[in-house]
Design a protein around this motif. Structure first.
Motif, mmCIF file in Angstrom:
data_model
loop_
_atom_site.group_PDB
_atom_site.id
_atom_site.type_symbol
_atom_site.label_atom_id
_atom_site.label_comp_id
_atom_site.label_asym_id
_atom_site.label_seq_id
_atom_site.Cartn_x
_atom_site.Cartn_y
_atom_site.Cartn_z
ATOM 1 N N LEU A 1 0.829 -1.196 0.000
ATOM 2 C CA LEU A 1 0.000 0.000 0.000
ATOM 3 C C LEU A 1 0.860 1.241 0.000
ATOM 4 C CD1 LEU A 1 -1.287 -2.195 2.350
ATOM 5 C CD2 LEU A 1 -3.230 -0.762 1.783
ATOM 6 N N TYR B 1 0.691 5.370 0.881
ATOM 7 C CA TYR B 1 -0.053 6.397 1.590
ATOM 8 C C TYR B 1 0.644 7.742 1.424
ATOM 9 C CZ TYR B 1 -2.284 2.646 4.317
ATOM 10 O OH TYR B 1 -2.979 1.542 4.708
ATOM 11 N N PRO C 1 -1.984 8.844 7.711
ATOM 12 C CA PRO C 1 -1.816 8.617 6.268
ATOM 13 C C PRO C 1 -3.133 8.606 5.502
ATOM 14 C CG PRO C 1 -0.528 7.060 7.556
ATOM 15 C CD PRO C 1 -1.411 7.772 8.519
ATOM 16 N N PHE D 1 -4.825 7.076 2.233
ATOM 17 C CA PHE D 1 -4.607 5.939 1.348
ATOM 18 C C PHE D 1 -4.523 6.382 -0.105
ATOM 19 C CE2 PHE D 1 -4.915 1.697 -0.148
ATOM 20 C CZ PHE D 1 -5.804 1.695 -1.207
ATOM 21 N N MET E 1 -3.530 0.325 -3.372
ATOM 22 C CA MET E 1 -3.221 -1.005 -2.870
ATOM 23 C C MET E 1 -2.870 -1.880 -4.061
ATOM 24 S SD MET E 1 -5.366 -3.692 -0.546
ATOM 25 C CE MET E 1 -6.528 -4.198 -1.791
ATOM 26 N N ARG F 1 1.417 -5.407 3.737
ATOM 27 C CA ARG F 1 0.535 -6.157 4.627
ATOM 28 C C ARG F 1 0.815 -7.637 4.423
ATOM 29 N NH1 ARG F 1 -5.649 -6.305 4.398
ATOM 30 N NH2 ARG F 1 -6.205 -7.025 6.472
ATOM 31 N N TYR G 1 -10.544 1.664 10.573
ATOM 32 C CA TYR G 1 -10.633 1.547 9.123
ATOM 33 C C TYR G 1 -11.867 0.717 8.770
ATOM 34 C CZ TYR G 1 -5.565 2.575 8.953
ATOM 35 O OH TYR G 1 -4.326 3.139 9.075
ATOM 36 N N GLN H 1 -12.893 -1.901 5.492
ATOM 37 C CA GLN H 1 -12.310 -2.594 4.352
ATOM 38 C C GLN H 1 -13.429 -3.174 3.514
ATOM 39 O OE1 GLN H 1 -9.998 -6.145 5.190
ATOM 40 N NE2 GLN H 1 -8.598 -5.610 3.535
ATOM 41 N N LEU I 1 -11.457 -1.950 -2.532
ATOM 42 C CA LEU I 1 -11.180 -0.583 -2.074
ATOM 43 C C LEU I 1 -10.060 -0.507 -1.053
ATOM 44 C CD1 LEU I 1 -14.828 0.780 -1.723
ATOM 45 C CD2 LEU I 1 -13.213 1.209 -3.569
ATOM 46 N N GLY I 2 -9.566 -1.633 -0.611
ATOM 47 C CA GLY I 2 -8.501 -1.613 0.375
ATOM 48 C C GLY I 2 -8.978 -1.063 1.702
ATOM 49 N N LEU I 3 -8.048 -0.589 2.470
ATOM 50 C CA LEU I 3 -8.367 -0.013 3.772
ATOM 51 C C LEU I 3 -8.655 1.465 3.603
ATOM 52 C CD1 LEU I 3 -5.678 -1.478 6.177
ATOM 53 C CD2 LEU I 3 -8.119 -1.940 6.201
ATOM 54 N N LEU J 1 -9.470 4.899 5.890
ATOM 55 C CA LEU J 1 -9.405 5.409 7.249
ATOM 56 C C LEU J 1 -10.661 6.188 7.580
ATOM 57 C CD1 LEU J 1 -7.602 5.801 9.783
ATOM 58 C CD2 LEU J 1 -6.771 7.891 8.678
#
Lengths: 113, 116
Positions: free
Chosen positions: A34, A36, A43, A45, A48, A92, B35, B37, B41-43, B45
């Motif tokens: 990922l 950021y 951070p 995003f 990914m 990750r 977060y 998920q 879209l991933g994580l 925040l």
């Protein structure tokens, strides 16, 4: 020991320049990488990446992953002063029940007018 | 060994209900994060907290609020749950005492929330 290494640590460019930020990793049970952007807060995003060779693109930013050589790059074209930030790369893994994020130290990008 | 726990693994709620998701960490970390998920879209925040009683909006705070009254506990609140809040919610904590060094986030197991 899992590690994520970013280079350069710091970079100063002028508006309009194109920059490439590097991230290499040694992580067991790789799951995803990922990117950021961090300004003053936590951070934000960006991307990914899970598969090699597939470019992710968002406006002037793009990123690609090479799982064979264990690295990723983040490109920013036509930089603007608003791009000034620390760019963090994180990997990750499958550790634990949901995996952990291992962060690099970041690349501090400064874009001068 | 760092431990981050979340109050529920699975939760089913109805539209309009108030939902509390609790997260507890046992490593005296200053920073905690929530977060969500979603596939593809991933994580993302939602909120984070630098320290006790401090909170900052993340990328998608709408429809959520948080509470950090004690250092070890960070709560995410859905004031009035909606179906688009069906997701996996992940809590994380981080020890940020030395700037860039050792920035590892430790994640909880996640809470899978279904809003009907």
């Amino acid at each position: 020991e899992d590690k994520v290494v970013q280079s350069p640590l710091s970079l100063v460019v002028h508006e309009g320049d194109t920059v490439t930020l590097n991230c290499s990793y040694e992580v067991t049970n790789f799951r995803s990488l990922l990117w950021y952007k961090q300004e003053k807060k936590a951070p934000t995003f960006l991307f990914m990446l899970t598969s090699s060779g597939i470019e992710k693109k968002s406006g002037r930013l793009s990123s690609i992953l090479d799982k064979k050589e264990l690295f990723s790059i983040l490109n920013i074209t036509a930089t603007q002063t608003g791009d000034s930030a620390v760019y963090l790369c994180a990997v990750r893994n499958y550790g634990g029940s949901q995996g952990n994020l291992i962060f690099g130290k970041g690349t501090k990008l400064s874009v001068k007018p | 060994d760092v431990k981050v726990t979340q109050s529920s693994r699975y939760l089913v709620k109805r539209t309009g209900e108030k939902v509390f998701l609790e997260c507890v960490q046992d490593m005296d970390h200053e920073n905690m994060f929530w977060y969500r998920q979603d596939p593809g879209l991933g994580l993302r925040l939602i909120y984070f907290s630098y320290d006790v009683k401090m909170k900052e909006k993340g990328d998608i705070p709408e429809g959520y609020s948080v509470s950090r009254e004690k250092k070890e506990r960070f709560s995410l609140i859905l004031e009035s749950a909606s179906t688009n809040q069906t997701s996996m919610y992940l809590c994380a904590s981080r020890d940020w005492t030395s700037g860039r060094e050792g920035e590892t986030q430790y994640f909880g197991p996640g809470t899978r929330l279904l809003v009907l």
